[in-house]
Design a protein around this motif. Sequence first.
Motif, PDB file in Angstrom:
ATOM      1  N   ASN A 157     -16.462  40.386 -36.775  1.00  0.00           N
ATOM      2  CA  ASN A 157     -16.496  40.445 -35.311  1.00  0.00           C
ATOM      3  C   ASN A 157     -17.165  39.190 -34.771  1.00  0.00           C
ATOM      4  O   ASN A 157     -17.814  38.428 -35.496  1.00  0.00           O
ATOM      5  CB  ASN A 157     -17.206  41.722 -34.830  1.00  0.00           C
ATOM      6  CG  ASN A 157     -18.673  41.767 -35.218  1.00  0.00           C
ATOM      7  OD1 ASN A 157     -19.414  40.815 -35.025  1.00  0.00           O
ATOM      8  ND2 ASN A 157     -19.108  42.897 -35.763  1.00  0.00           N
ATOM      9  N   THR A 158     -17.008  38.966 -33.488  1.00  0.00           N
ATOM     10  CA  THR A 158     -17.458  37.707 -32.896  1.00  0.00           C
ATOM     11  C   THR A 158     -18.968  37.528 -32.996  1.00  0.00           C
ATOM     12  O   THR A 158     -19.450  36.398 -33.129  1.00  0.00           O
ATOM     13  CB  THR A 158     -17.017  37.614 -31.427  1.00  0.00           C
ATOM     14  OG1 THR A 158     -17.465  38.788 -30.722  1.00  0.00           O
ATOM     15  CG2 THR A 158     -15.511  37.521 -31.321  1.00  0.00           C
ATOM     16  N   GLY A 159     -19.718  38.614 -32.931  1.00  0.00           N
ATOM     17  CA  GLY A 159     -21.168  38.506 -33.056  1.00  0.00           C
ATOM     18  C   GLY A 159     -21.582  37.986 -34.419  1.00  0.00           C
ATOM     19  O   GLY A 159     -22.473  37.134 -34.530  1.00  0.00           O
ATOM     20  N   GLN A 160     -20.949  38.502 -35.474  1.00  0.00           N
ATOM     21  CA  GLN A 160     -21.243  38.026 -36.823  1.00  0.00           C
ATOM     22  C   GLN A 160     -20.865  36.553 -36.976  1.00  0.00           C
ATOM     23  O   GLN A 160     -21.616  35.756 -37.547  1.00  0.00           O
ATOM     24  CB  GLN A 160     -20.481  38.863 -37.846  1.00  0.00           C
ATOM     25  CG  GLN A 160     -20.995  40.286 -38.018  1.00  0.00           C
ATOM     26  CD  GLN A 160     -20.101  41.090 -38.941  1.00  0.00           C
ATOM     27  OE1 GLN A 160     -18.881  41.117 -38.785  1.00  0.00           O
ATOM     28  NE2 GLN A 160     -20.708  41.736 -39.918  1.00  0.00           N
ATOM     29  N   ILE A 161     -19.677  36.209 -36.462  1.00  0.00           N
ATOM     30  CA  ILE A 161     -19.209  34.827 -36.587  1.00  0.00           C
ATOM     31  C   ILE A 161     -20.162  33.880 -35.878  1.00  0.00           C
ATOM     32  O   ILE A 161     -20.519  32.822 -36.400  1.00  0.00           O
ATOM     33  CB  ILE A 161     -17.781  34.686 -36.020  1.00  0.00           C
ATOM     34  CG1 ILE A 161     -16.802  35.523 -36.852  1.00  0.00           C
ATOM     35  CG2 ILE A 161     -17.347  33.226 -36.000  1.00  0.00           C
ATOM     36  CD1 ILE A 161     -15.409  35.605 -36.278  1.00  0.00           C
ATOM     37  N   GLY A 196     -18.793  48.924 -28.597  1.00  0.00           N
ATOM     38  CA  GLY A 196     -20.108  49.149 -28.035  1.00  0.00           C
ATOM     39  C   GLY A 196     -20.582  47.981 -27.184  1.00  0.00           C
ATOM     40  O   GLY A 196     -19.982  46.908 -27.177  1.00  0.00           O
ATOM     41  N   PRO A 197     -21.690  48.162 -26.466  1.00  0.00           N
ATOM     42  CA  PRO A 197     -22.166  47.164 -25.485  1.00  0.00           C
ATOM     43  C   PRO A 197     -22.444  45.782 -26.073  1.00  0.00           C
ATOM     44  O   PRO A 197     -22.389  44.797 -25.343  1.00  0.00           O
ATOM     45  CB  PRO A 197     -23.453  47.796 -24.939  1.00  0.00           C
ATOM     46  CG  PRO A 197     -23.283  49.262 -25.163  1.00  0.00           C
ATOM     47  CD  PRO A 197     -22.510  49.387 -26.444  1.00  0.00           C
ATOM     48  N   GLN A 198     -22.764  45.681 -27.361  1.00  0.00           N
ATOM     49  CA  GLN A 198     -23.096  44.386 -27.952  1.00  0.00           C
ATOM     50  C   GLN A 198     -21.871  43.619 -28.438  1.00  0.00           C
ATOM     51  O   GLN A 198     -21.977  42.451 -28.802  1.00  0.00           O
ATOM     52  CB  GLN A 198     -24.073  44.585 -29.128  1.00  0.00           C
ATOM     53  CG  GLN A 198     -25.366  45.270 -28.734  1.00  0.00           C
ATOM     54  CD  GLN A 198     -26.062  44.582 -27.585  1.00  0.00           C
ATOM     55  OE1 GLN A 198     -26.221  43.353 -27.588  1.00  0.00           O
ATOM     56  NE2 GLN A 198     -26.489  45.346 -26.599  1.00  0.00           N
ATOM     57  N   HIS A 199     -20.724  44.270 -28.443  1.00  0.00           N
ATOM     58  CA  HIS A 199     -19.508  43.634 -28.950  1.00  0.00           C
ATOM     59  C   HIS A 199     -18.951  42.653 -27.919  1.00  0.00           C
ATOM     60  O   HIS A 199     -19.035  42.889 -26.712  1.00  0.00           O
ATOM     61  CB  HIS A 199     -18.467  44.708 -29.265  1.00  0.00           C
ATOM     62  CG  HIS A 199     -17.340  44.232 -30.130  1.00  0.00           C
ATOM     63  ND1 HIS A 199     -16.292  43.502 -29.640  1.00  0.00           N
ATOM     64  CD2 HIS A 199     -17.106  44.380 -31.458  1.00  0.00           C
ATOM     65  CE1 HIS A 199     -15.453  43.232 -30.619  1.00  0.00           C
ATOM     66  NE2 HIS A 199     -15.925  43.741 -31.737  1.00  0.00           N
ATOM     67  N   GLY A 200     -18.359  41.548 -28.397  1.00  0.00           N
ATOM     68  CA  GLY A 200     -17.832  40.522 -27.495  1.00  0.00           C
ATOM     69  C   GLY A 200     -16.782  41.055 -26.539  1.00  0.00           C
ATOM     70  O   GLY A 200     -16.758  40.687 -25.357  1.00  0.00           O
ATOM     71  N   LEU A 201     -15.890  41.924 -27.018  1.00  0.00           N
ATOM     72  CA  LEU A 201     -14.842  42.461 -26.156  1.00  0.00           C
ATOM     73  C   LEU A 201     -15.431  43.334 -25.050  1.00  0.00           C
ATOM     74  O   LEU A 201     -14.999  43.262 -23.898  1.00  0.00           O
ATOM     75  CB  LEU A 201     -13.844  43.271 -26.988  1.00  0.00           C
ATOM     76  CG  LEU A 201     -12.730  43.976 -26.210  1.00  0.00           C
ATOM     77  CD1 LEU A 201     -11.928  42.977 -25.387  1.00  0.00           C
ATOM     78  CD2 LEU A 201     -11.810  44.742 -27.161  1.00  0.00           C
ATOM     79  N   ARG A 202     -16.439  44.121 -25.386  1.00  0.00           N
ATOM     80  CA  ARG A 202     -17.071  44.970 -24.368  1.00  0.00           C
ATOM     81  C   ARG A 202     -17.779  44.112 -23.319  1.00  0.00           C
ATOM     82  O   ARG A 202     -17.683  44.373 -22.108  1.00  0.00           O
ATOM     83  CB  ARG A 202     -18.058  45.916 -25.048  1.00  0.00           C
ATOM     84  CG  ARG A 202     -18.808  46.833 -24.102  1.00  0.00           C
ATOM     85  CD  ARG A 202     -17.900  47.877 -23.428  1.00  0.00           C
ATOM     86  NE  ARG A 202     -18.691  48.795 -22.649  1.00  0.00           N
ATOM     87  CZ  ARG A 202     -19.264  49.885 -23.153  1.00  0.00           C
ATOM     88  NH1 ARG A 202     -19.129  50.188 -24.437  1.00  0.00           N
ATOM     89  NH2 ARG A 202     -19.969  50.682 -22.367  1.00  0.00           N
ATOM     90  N   ARG A 203     -18.471  43.062 -23.762  1.00  0.00           N
ATOM     91  CA  ARG A 203     -19.137  42.185 -22.801  1.00  0.00           C
ATOM     92  C   ARG A 203     -18.116  41.499 -21.904  1.00  0.00           C
ATOM     93  O   ARG A 203     -18.352  41.309 -20.705  1.00  0.00           O
ATOM     94  CB  ARG A 203     -19.990  41.149 -23.540  1.00  0.00           C
ATOM     95  CG  ARG A 203     -21.211  41.738 -24.227  1.00  0.00           C
ATOM     96  CD  ARG A 203     -22.243  40.658 -24.531  1.00  0.00           C
ATOM     97  NE  ARG A 203     -21.705  39.630 -25.394  1.00  0.00           N
ATOM     98  CZ  ARG A 203     -21.752  39.668 -26.714  1.00  0.00           C
ATOM     99  NH1 ARG A 203     -22.304  40.705 -27.332  1.00  0.00           N
ATOM    100  NH2 ARG A 203     -21.258  38.675 -27.433  1.00  0.00           N
TER     101      ARG A 203
END
Length: 310
Positions: free
Chosen positions: A128-132, A194-201
Motif C-alpha cells: 500500500n502507499t503508506g508502506q511504499i 481505513g483513515p490512514q490509507h492513501g485512498l481514504r485520505r
Amino acid sequence: MDTRYLRSFLRTADLRSISRAAESLGIAQPSLSQQLLRLEDEVGFRLFNRSARGVTITEAGRIFQEHARHILRGIDQALEDVQEVNAAASGQAIIALPYSVNRLIGVQLVEAVIDHAPTTSVRLVEANTGQIRGWLDEGKIDLGVLYDLGPIRHLSARALVREEMHLIGPAGRFAGEADVALAELRDFPLITAGPQHGLRRFLDQEALRLGFAYRVAQEIDAVATAAALVGKGRGFAVLSRPAVAGELAAGRLSAARIGGGALKRTLSLVRNPMKVVTHASARIEDLTIKIMAGLIAKGEWQAEPEAALR
C-alpha cells in the motif's frame, strides 16, 4: 565555475605555494595566479593570504576548500558512472507498486526487463502507499509508485498520469455510460480503506474540496477483499478501473463514472535522491514509463498522461 580553477585552488591549498602548485599542475606560475584571482572574484572572498614565504589559506578559503572537494568528487563520480553506460547495465533494482498499478503493469514490466535488459533484474514488491512511502523515506527501495503525494520533503517525484476513479458496484448495477453525481455518493454504502490509507485520505480531501459527503459501511484495507464483497452485493467501492479490470471484464462487477470524471488521482514515480541512481534502477524507470505510455496510447488504460509520458 570552471573546475580547473577548483583543482588549482585545492592543489595550491595543499602545497601552500603557488610556484610548487604550478609545477605540480604543469602550468606556468602566472597562469595559476590568474586562475586563483579569477576564482576569488567569482567567490567574492579572498581565499589566500599571500606573502614572500608562500600562501596561507583564509577562513573563507577553508570553508570553500571542503565544498570544492565535495564538488569535484561528485563530478568525478558522475563521469565514472556515465562512462560505464556503454557497458551492459547489471544489478538489481527494487520497485514497489500499489495493488492496482501492479495488476496493470507488473507482468509487463518483469517481461520487459527479461527481454530488453537481460543483465538487470527487478525485484517487484506490491504494497500500500503508506508502506511504499516509508520504504522510500528509509532508502530501502530504488523506486516507488505513489498516488497523490502531498508534502514529499526530500523525495524526488515525476508525475506520470492522472487516473479517474469510478464507483464500483455488483454485476449489472451500472450499465453503459452510467454516471453518478457527486451528491448521490451519500446514497451508496461504501466499502473503503481505513483513515490512514492513501485512498481514504484522497476521498476525504476531495469530499472537502468538492463539497460532497459519502457513507462508510465497511473499512477494508485490502482491494481484493473489498472487490469481492462488492461483487456479493455487500456495498460499493470507489476505485480505479485497473484495480478491478479482470472482474469488470468478466462481468462480476460494474462501474460508473463519478460526477463526469470529477475524482482523479495523480500517479507519480518517486525516488529518494539520497539513494544512488544505479544503471539498473534507471533502466527499470525507463521501462516503467514506456509501458505506461504504451497502455495509454493503445487505449488499454483510460488515463491522462503527464509530461513524463509525453
